[in-house]
Scaffold this motif. Structure first.
Motif, PDB file in Angstrom:
ATOM      1  N   VAL A 167     -21.305   4.738   2.498  1.00 34.88           N
ATOM      2  CA  VAL A 167     -21.786   3.855   3.561  1.00 34.88           C
ATOM      3  C   VAL A 167     -21.577   4.550   4.894  1.00 34.88           C
ATOM      4  CG1 VAL A 167     -21.542   1.632   4.715  1.00 34.88           C
ATOM      5  CG2 VAL A 167     -21.312   1.768   2.228  1.00 34.88           C
ATOM      6  N   ARG A 168     -22.675   4.807   5.555  1.00 29.65           N
ATOM      7  CA  ARG A 168     -22.643   5.431   6.881  1.00 29.65           C
ATOM      8  C   ARG A 168     -22.949   4.341   7.906  1.00 29.65           C
ATOM      9  NH1 ARG A 168     -27.490   8.686   9.471  1.00 29.65           N
ATOM     10  NH2 ARG A 168     -26.505   9.604  11.295  1.00 29.65           N
ATOM     11  N   THR A 169     -22.021   4.110   8.815  1.00 33.20           N
ATOM     12  CA  THR A 169     -22.253   3.122   9.860  1.00 33.20           C
ATOM     13  C   THR A 169     -22.746   3.829  11.123  1.00 33.20           C
ATOM     14  OG1 THR A 169     -19.993   3.196  10.744  1.00 33.20           O
ATOM     15  CG2 THR A 169     -20.409   1.706   8.902  1.00 33.20           C
ATOM     16  N   THR A 170     -23.568   3.132  11.877  1.00 33.12           N
ATOM     17  CA  THR A 170     -24.105   3.671  13.126  1.00 33.12           C
ATOM     18  C   THR A 170     -24.041   2.569  14.170  1.00 33.12           C
ATOM     19  OG1 THR A 170     -25.618   5.099  11.887  1.00 33.12           O
ATOM     20  CG2 THR A 170     -26.086   4.785  14.212  1.00 33.12           C
ATOM     21  N   VAL A 171     -23.122   2.698  15.123  1.00 34.83           N
ATOM     22  CA  VAL A 171     -22.914   1.635  16.109  1.00 34.83           C
ATOM     23  C   VAL A 171     -22.940   2.135  17.555  1.00 34.83           C
ATOM     24  CG1 VAL A 171     -21.643   0.149  14.519  1.00 34.83           C
ATOM     25  CG2 VAL A 171     -20.402   1.848  15.867  1.00 34.83           C
ATOM     26  N   ALA A 172     -23.356   3.376  17.770  1.00 33.43           N
ATOM     27  CA  ALA A 172     -23.362   3.918  19.124  1.00 33.43           C
ATOM     28  C   ALA A 172     -24.254   3.093  20.052  1.00 33.43           C
ATOM     29  CB  ALA A 172     -23.815   5.370  19.107  1.00 33.43           C
ATOM     30  N   SER A 173     -25.370   2.610  19.510  1.00 31.86           N
ATOM     31  CA  SER A 173     -26.277   1.757  20.278  1.00 31.86           C
ATOM     32  C   SER A 173     -26.202   0.345  19.720  1.00 31.86           C
ATOM     33  CB  SER A 173     -27.716   2.275  20.192  1.00 31.86           C
ATOM     34  OG  SER A 173     -28.626   1.324  20.685  1.00 31.86           O
ATOM     35  N   PRO A 174     -25.708  -0.624  20.480  1.00 31.99           N
ATOM     36  CA  PRO A 174     -25.613  -2.001  19.975  1.00 31.99           C
ATOM     37  C   PRO A 174     -26.944  -2.558  19.480  1.00 31.99           C
ATOM     38  CG  PRO A 174     -24.366  -1.769  22.004  1.00 31.99           C
ATOM     39  CD  PRO A 174     -25.129  -0.489  21.838  1.00 31.99           C
ATOM     40  N   ARG A 175     -28.026  -2.161  20.106  1.00 34.62           N
ATOM     41  CA  ARG A 175     -29.329  -2.696  19.722  1.00 34.62           C
ATOM     42  C   ARG A 175     -29.784  -2.186  18.356  1.00 34.62           C
ATOM     43  NH1 ARG A 175     -34.905  -2.353  23.366  1.00 34.62           N
ATOM     44  NH2 ARG A 175     -36.215  -3.533  21.925  1.00 34.62           N
ATOM     45  N   SER A 176     -29.493  -0.905  18.047  1.00 38.64           N
ATOM     46  CA  SER A 176     -29.963  -0.320  16.789  1.00 38.64           C
ATOM     47  C   SER A 176     -28.834  -0.105  15.783  1.00 38.64           C
ATOM     48  CB  SER A 176     -30.672   1.012  17.064  1.00 38.64           C
ATOM     49  OG  SER A 176     -29.794   1.930  17.697  1.00 38.64           O
ATOM     50  N   ALA A 177     -27.696  -0.753  15.978  1.00 41.14           N
ATOM     51  CA  ALA A 177     -26.577  -0.618  15.049  1.00 41.14           C
ATOM     52  C   ALA A 177     -27.013  -1.030  13.646  1.00 41.14           C
ATOM     53  CB  ALA A 177     -25.405  -1.467  15.513  1.00 41.14           C
ATOM     54  N   ARG A 178     -26.536  -0.291  12.643  1.00 38.31           N
ATOM     55  CA  ARG A 178     -26.939  -0.586  11.267  1.00 38.31           C
ATOM     56  C   ARG A 178     -25.902  -0.035  10.294  1.00 38.31           C
ATOM     57  NH1 ARG A 178     -29.538   4.051  12.819  1.00 38.31           N
ATOM     58  NH2 ARG A 178     -29.683   5.742  11.264  1.00 38.31           N
ATOM     59  N   LEU A 179     -26.022  -0.479   9.056  1.00 35.43           N
ATOM     60  CA  LEU A 179     -25.242   0.039   7.947  1.00 35.43           C
ATOM     61  C   LEU A 179     -26.215   0.730   6.997  1.00 35.43           C
ATOM     62  CD1 LEU A 179     -23.052  -3.138   7.277  1.00 35.43           C
ATOM     63  CD2 LEU A 179     -22.566  -1.235   8.829  1.00 35.43           C
ATOM     64  N   GLU A 180     -25.845   1.883   6.509  1.00 35.39           N
ATOM     65  CA  GLU A 180     -26.717   2.664   5.627  1.00 35.39           C
ATOM     66  C   GLU A 180     -26.009   2.892   4.304  1.00 35.39           C
ATOM     67  OE1 GLU A 180     -28.855   7.092   5.400  1.00 35.39           O
ATOM     68  OE2 GLU A 180     -27.562   6.569   7.092  1.00 35.39           O
ATOM     69  N   HIS A 181     -26.560   2.329   3.235  1.00 31.44           N
ATOM     70  CA  HIS A 181     -25.997   2.546   1.899  1.00 31.44           C
ATOM     71  C   HIS A 181     -26.796   3.655   1.220  1.00 31.44           C
ATOM     72  CE1 HIS A 181     -24.476   1.657  -2.160  1.00 31.44           C
ATOM     73  NE2 HIS A 181     -23.440   1.150  -1.506  1.00 31.44           N
ATOM     74  N   ARG A 182     -26.089   4.703   0.757  1.00 33.62           N
ATOM     75  CA  ARG A 182     -26.748   5.953   0.379  1.00 33.62           C
ATOM     76  C   ARG A 182     -26.702   6.258  -1.122  1.00 33.62           C
ATOM     77  NH1 ARG A 182     -27.398   9.508   4.637  1.00 33.62           N
ATOM     78  NH2 ARG A 182     -26.855  11.331   3.371  1.00 33.62           N
ATOM     79  N   MET A 183     -26.296   5.286  -1.929  1.00 35.33           N
ATOM     80  CA  MET A 183     -26.154   5.545  -3.364  1.00 35.33           C
ATOM     81  C   MET A 183     -27.463   5.527  -4.130  1.00 35.33           C
ATOM     82  SD  MET A 183     -24.119   3.381  -6.298  1.00 35.33           S
ATOM     83  CE  MET A 183     -22.539   3.351  -5.459  1.00 35.33           C
ATOM     84  N   ALA A 184     -28.354   4.599  -3.811  1.00 36.66           N
ATOM     85  CA  ALA A 184     -29.565   4.395  -4.610  1.00 36.66           C
ATOM     86  C   ALA A 184     -30.450   5.628  -4.595  1.00 36.66           C
ATOM     87  CB  ALA A 184     -30.342   3.189  -4.089  1.00 36.66           C
ATOM     88  N   ASP A 185     -31.267   5.753  -5.637  1.00 34.08           N
ATOM     89  CA  ASP A 185     -32.270   6.822  -5.672  1.00 34.08           C
ATOM     90  C   ASP A 185     -33.653   6.201  -5.790  1.00 34.08           C
ATOM     91  OD1 ASP A 185     -32.868   6.544  -8.630  1.00 34.08           O
ATOM     92  OD2 ASP A 185     -30.809   7.285  -8.819  1.00 34.08           O
ATOM     93  N   GLY A 186     -34.661   7.040  -5.583  1.00 36.72           N
ATOM     94  CA  GLY A 186     -36.032   6.554  -5.494  1.00 36.72           C
ATOM     95  C   GLY A 186     -36.587   5.985  -6.776  1.00 36.72           C
ATOM     96  N   ALA A 187     -35.894   6.184  -7.905  1.00 35.16           N
ATOM     97  CA  ALA A 187     -36.337   5.575  -9.157  1.00 35.16           C
ATOM     98  C   ALA A 187     -36.084   4.076  -9.170  1.00 35.16           C
ATOM     99  CB  ALA A 187     -35.621   6.237 -10.336  1.00 35.16           C
TER     100      ALA A 187
END
Length: 424
Positions: free
Chosen positions: A306-326
């Motif tokens: 899980v990569r969090t991105t909070v530098a910009s309050p407007r575009s803050a998000r959580l990114e879950h990176r386990m799934a694959d395109g299948a």
């Protein structure tokens, strides 16, 4: 353009775009019938006794209840119709789109929050040699973040972008990924159902455009052993009742976001059975793979799950990176949002952020299971996650995927790739 056909589509548990072409006046009636056992058919067309599919009950019907919207297609004279599946007028438990809709409603009704989602996809291209065999796309001049003909000499990505634009599938960006012949396709953020519709249609359209050029575009997680893997990253945030981003409103993780990450950490092993649902998935999920192997998280750290991105309050998000395109994108998003909700509602403690490099040194000790069968066992044993996702849905997925794992138990790496390549 004159519309002479409606293509009614739904995404099954294998991620396949099953459907029918029908006359537009039939689609206007609002529902299209299918055999419920469509959810019981394996990649190699065996009819399995998947729970909930009625195989031993006369193979009864189900209805694809179409939404009112018709989307532009990428074939001449063809429009697209999507919808949710019903049995006897009720939402079908095995329909991931309908289950995701219920998850979105739960966030709205119980927490006054609307999930917003953005999907990132990675894929490889294969081309056919003179002997008829498919081999990796020959792109000797390709490089990371590459664009143009050196990266894509046959113009496949240009063709996909052009078709996507015509079909109003909102691509945010495209570029060459880490390895030769690998590409990243990122979709715009939006409402969770719409975002997954866009991902489902992009995958379907992109593979069909590739086929027109005699190519295979594959979202298989690790089609080339010596090259990097391909993921499906689920980025998400929440909009509150005032229209503000609730993940990082003050430049740091909110209590809500902390709870979401805690839930994802708690259910790490079980989630693998949903998000990494092929035998090939576990060739991608290894240490130091920039995928979701370790049970860890950190801000702006691509070596964590899980990569969090909070530098910009407007575009803050959580990114879950386990799934694959299948993976079925509706099912993957449903699972991520439900696991996150568990953390929020049950007050699970957020473990410390990963503060090591994630390559040679990792703080985390838990990781995904080592095979599809073991991941399915972990999913089956995670009682809270089973209940949150829907017990019948989990039963069906586990049954279907255990059969698949058994079929491929003694297959070589090449045989496993060739089994999946025409479909994924």
């Amino acid at each position: 353009m004159t519309i002479n056909r409606t293509r009614a589509l739904f995404c099954d548990l294998l991620g396949l775009p099953r459907g029918k072409y029908v006359a537009p006046h039939l689609a206007s009636a609002g529902k299209i019938g299918f055999a419920r056992a469509a959810f019981a058919v394996s990649f190699d067309r065996d009819l399995l006794t998947v729970p909930g599919t009625g195989v031993f009950e006369g193979v009864p019907d189900m209805d694809l209840r179409l939404g009112e919207e018709r989307r532009k297609g990428w074939q001449d004279g063809v429009e697209i119709a999507l919808g949710d599946i019903e049995v006897d007028g009720e939402a079908f438990a095995l329909d991931a789109r309908g289950q995701l809709r219920a998850t979105v409603a739960a966030w709205q009704q119980q927490h006054d929050l609307t999930p917003m989602v953005g999907i990132e996809l990675e894929a490889y291209v294969f081309e056919q040699g003179e002997d008829g065999a498919f081999r990796p796309y020959n792109t000797p001049g390709a490089f990371v973040y590459g664009t143009g003909p050196h990266n894509d000499p046959r113009g496949l990505m240009d063709a996909i972008w052009t078709r996507a634009e015509a079909a109003e599938i909102p691509i945010e960006s495209m570029n060459g990924e880490y390895d030769n012949g690998q590409f990243e396709l990122t979709l715009c953020f939006g409402d969770a159902i719409k975002a997954c519709d866009d991902a489902f249609l992009l995958k379907t359209m992109a593979r069909e455009v590739a086929a027109e050029k005699g190519l295979i575009l594959t979202f298989l997680p690790k089609p080339i052993p010596e090259r990097g893997g391909s993921g499906l990253h689920v980025n998400f945030s929440f909009t509150d009742k005032d229209g503000k981003n609730a993940v990082g409103p003050e430049g740091r993780l909110s209590k809500l976001a902390e709870g979401c990450v805690a839930g994802l950490m708690l259910h790490h092993e079980g989630l693998a059975g949903v998000l990494a649902g092929t035998v090939n998935s576990y060739d991608r999920l290894t240490p130091a793979s920039m995928a979701g192997y370790w049970c860890n998280w950190a801000d702006d750290h691509r070596m964590t799950t899980v990569r969090t991105t909070v530098a910009s309050p407007r575009s803050a998000r959580l990114e879950h990176r386990m799934a694959d395109g299948a993976a079925n994108p509706y099912l993957a998003t449903h699972a991520v949002l439900r696991a996150a909700m568990q953390g929020v509602e049950q007050g699970h403690r957020l473990p410390p952020a990963e503060d090591l490099d994630g390559i040679e040194n990792v703080r985390a000790t838990r990781h995904v299971p080592s095979s599809l069968k073991k991941a399915l066992d972990a999913l089956d044993k995670d009682a809270a996650l089973r209940e949150a996702l829907g017990p019948l849905l989990v039963d069906a997925l586990v049954f279907l995927k255990r059969d698949e794992a058994t079929r491929l138990e003694k297959a070589s790496v090449d045989e496993i790739r060739d089994f999946y390549l025409p479909f994924v």
